[in-house]
Write a protein that holds these residues in place. Sequence first.
Motif, mmCIF file in Angstrom:
data_model
loop_
_atom_site.group_PDB
_atom_site.id
_atom_site.type_symbol
_atom_site.label_atom_id
_atom_site.label_comp_id
_atom_site.label_asym_id
_atom_site.label_seq_id
_atom_site.Cartn_x
_atom_site.Cartn_y
_atom_site.Cartn_z
ATOM 1 N N SER A 1 0.597 -0.652 -0.143
ATOM 2 C CA SER A 1 0.160 -0.027 -0.156
ATOM 3 C C SER A 1 1.131 1.338 -0.079
ATOM 4 C CB SER A 1 -0.747 -0.251 1.488
ATOM 5 O OG SER A 1 -1.307 0.755 1.466
ATOM 6 N N THR A 2 0.586 2.434 -0.649
ATOM 7 C CA THR A 2 1.073 3.601 -0.714
ATOM 8 C C THR A 2 0.508 4.548 -0.366
ATOM 9 O OG1 THR A 2 -0.180 3.683 -2.516
ATOM 10 C CG2 THR A 2 2.303 2.961 -3.497
ATOM 11 N N ALA A 3 0.007 4.405 1.197
ATOM 12 C CA ALA A 3 -0.916 5.197 1.122
ATOM 13 C C ALA A 3 -0.369 6.260 2.626
ATOM 14 C CB ALA A 3 -2.113 4.649 2.676
ATOM 15 N N GLN A 4 0.580 5.582 3.391
ATOM 16 C CA GLN A 4 1.615 6.066 4.382
ATOM 17 C C GLN A 4 2.693 6.893 3.262
ATOM 18 O OE1 GLN A 4 2.527 3.481 7.192
ATOM 19 N NE2 GLN A 4 1.230 5.204 8.675
ATOM 20 N N ALA A 5 3.224 6.659 2.467
ATOM 21 C CA ALA A 5 3.864 6.794 1.601
ATOM 22 C C ALA A 5 4.009 7.848 1.335
ATOM 23 C CB ALA A 5 4.556 6.461 -0.020
ATOM 24 N N ASN A 6 2.236 8.016 0.353
ATOM 25 C CA ASN A 6 2.065 9.145 -0.195
ATOM 26 C C ASN A 6 2.099 10.949 0.543
ATOM 27 O OD1 ASN A 6 1.803 8.779 -3.180
ATOM 28 N ND2 ASN A 6 -0.664 7.286 -2.513
ATOM 29 N N ALA A 7 1.749 9.955 1.871
ATOM 30 C CA ALA A 7 1.997 11.268 3.344
ATOM 31 C C ALA A 7 2.796 11.797 3.881
ATOM 32 C CB ALA A 7 0.847 10.272 4.375
ATOM 33 N N ILE A 8 3.905 10.468 3.646
ATOM 34 C CA ILE A 8 5.396 10.792 3.739
ATOM 35 C C ILE A 8 5.565 12.012 2.723
ATOM 36 C CG2 ILE A 8 7.391 10.943 3.599
ATOM 37 C CD1 ILE A 8 6.695 7.950 5.144
ATOM 38 N N ALA A 9 5.253 12.018 1.058
ATOM 39 C CA ALA A 9 6.188 12.426 0.637
ATOM 40 C C ALA A 9 5.372 13.776 0.190
ATOM 41 C CB ALA A 9 5.373 12.438 -0.794
ATOM 42 N N GLN A 10 4.031 13.811 0.781
ATOM 43 C CA GLN A 10 3.029 15.521 0.603
ATOM 44 C C GLN A 10 3.687 16.163 1.735
ATOM 45 O OE1 GLN A 10 -1.053 14.711 1.023
ATOM 46 N NE2 GLN A 10 -1.465 16.297 0.816
ATOM 47 N N ASP A 11 4.158 15.678 3.142
ATOM 48 C CA ASP A 11 4.761 16.439 3.917
ATOM 49 C C ASP A 11 5.796 16.847 3.638
ATOM 50 O OD1 ASP A 11 2.458 16.280 5.701
ATOM 51 O OD2 ASP A 11 4.055 14.994 7.331
ATOM 52 N N ILE A 12 7.544 16.393 2.660
ATOM 53 C CA ILE A 12 8.077 16.696 2.205
ATOM 54 C C ILE A 12 8.248 17.674 1.229
ATOM 55 C CG2 ILE A 12 9.653 14.579 3.730
ATOM 56 C CD1 ILE A 12 9.949 13.823 0.711
ATOM 57 N N GLY A 13 6.824 18.076 0.678
ATOM 58 C CA GLY A 13 6.596 18.338 -0.593
ATOM 59 C C GLY A 13 7.141 17.191 -1.672
ATOM 60 N N GLY A 14 7.551 16.244 -1.862
ATOM 61 C CA GLY A 14 7.893 15.528 -2.946
ATOM 62 C C GLY A 14 6.712 14.956 -3.654
ATOM 63 N N ALA A 15 7.721 13.682 -3.851
ATOM 64 C CA ALA A 15 6.256 12.609 -4.615
ATOM 65 C C ALA A 15 6.780 11.273 -4.677
ATOM 66 C CB ALA A 15 6.725 12.837 -5.927
ATOM 67 N N THR A 16 5.904 10.532 -4.724
ATOM 68 C CA THR A 16 6.129 8.651 -4.503
ATOM 69 C C THR A 16 6.640 8.437 -5.930
ATOM 70 O OG1 THR A 16 3.865 7.630 -4.905
ATOM 71 C CG2 THR A 16 4.545 8.259 -2.656
ATOM 72 N N VAL A 17 7.585 7.539 -6.535
ATOM 73 C CA VAL A 17 8.100 7.077 -6.695
ATOM 74 C C VAL A 17 8.390 5.259 -7.498
ATOM 75 C CG1 VAL A 17 10.346 6.689 -9.033
ATOM 76 C CG2 VAL A 17 9.799 9.626 -7.681
ATOM 77 N N THR A 18 7.887 4.634 -8.236
ATOM 78 C CA THR A 18 7.794 2.588 -8.481
ATOM 79 C C THR A 18 8.878 2.317 -8.499
ATOM 80 O OG1 THR A 18 4.931 3.177 -7.961
ATOM 81 C CG2 THR A 18 6.625 1.190 -8.663
ATOM 82 N N VAL A 19 9.622 1.485 -7.337
ATOM 83 C CA VAL A 19 10.566 0.584 -8.303
ATOM 84 C C VAL A 19 10.205 -0.366 -7.874
ATOM 85 C CG1 VAL A 19 12.679 2.266 -8.474
ATOM 86 C CG2 VAL A 19 11.867 1.480 -6.381
ATOM 87 N N ASP A 20 10.456 -1.199 -8.599
ATOM 88 C CA ASP A 20 9.361 -2.813 -8.665
ATOM 89 C C ASP A 20 10.916 -3.738 -7.652
ATOM 90 O OD1 ASP A 20 7.849 -5.142 -8.339
ATOM 91 O OD2 ASP A 20 7.382 -5.082 -10.139
#
Length: 288
Positions: free
Chosen positions: A247-266
């Motif tokens: 799940s990316t929910a918490q990662a998205n929240a972190i990215a929003q707080d640091i003014g950044g974005a999530t990036v998927t690497v598999d």
Amino acid sequence: MLLIPLLNGCAGKTESNKLQVVASIEPLAWFTERIGGDRVSVSVMVPSGGNPHTYEPTPKQMAQVSHAALFVKAGSGVEFELDWMQRLIDLNKSMAVCNASEGVALLPMGETEQDAAVEPADQHQHGHLDPHFWLSPKNARLIAKNVERSLVAIDPDGKAYYAANRTAVDQELQQLDEQIRKQLAGLQNRSFLVFHPAWGYFAHDYGLTQIAAEEEGKTLTPRQMERVIEEARREGIKAVFVSPEFSTAQANAIAQDIGGATVTVDPLARDYLQNLHQAAAAFARGMQ
């Protein structure tokens, strides 16, 4: 490494007379297909998008194992294997087993420093070491050797064929390593933030520092979230790298707080070369 000869007759063969091989995860299937070529038919236990921490095989997959000549396992502490490997072996006692991590020096979970203590894959205790060893192109060369050796053991007639295929793969892996090294060499910021700590071996190879938000797939507490955000800000990090099976929910929240974005690497994509090229490019962009 357990290697048992095929039984007489059609054991371990498909209708097309190919050796039936099962791999625990997609990257290991890629190595098996590249080295086994048209002499093997390969299926995978944990499919694309599946979570190896929680995955349970289907009845169809269990049937495939029951007729397989070879099982290629990571052997590094992947939870699926810890939960299921003995049952799969018991299901097909004539099946040979390739330990893909044989000869690999496993890193402690979270350790990426160049002078990290390492242990041979066949001497470690599971639970404290990072199982994602395949994400190092250097380790990938050992995977290829282990797969080749296991295929030759059950199919001696294909020895020259498997050797030629492994040599070709080895050359591609060396080129991949050189390209990634050049791609990441000029980066001033050498730290990256991942939500799940899958990229420690990659970081170790290329002099990077992996900062992991969570471990073992567990949801972060508010206090842990706050610590991760503070560290990301301190390091000037703007990208949070995420794995598609979580799940990316918490990662998205972190990215929003640091003014950044999530990036998927598999870490589990099947096409090993293409995936590592794409991941290296993503890390390079994210750390600029």
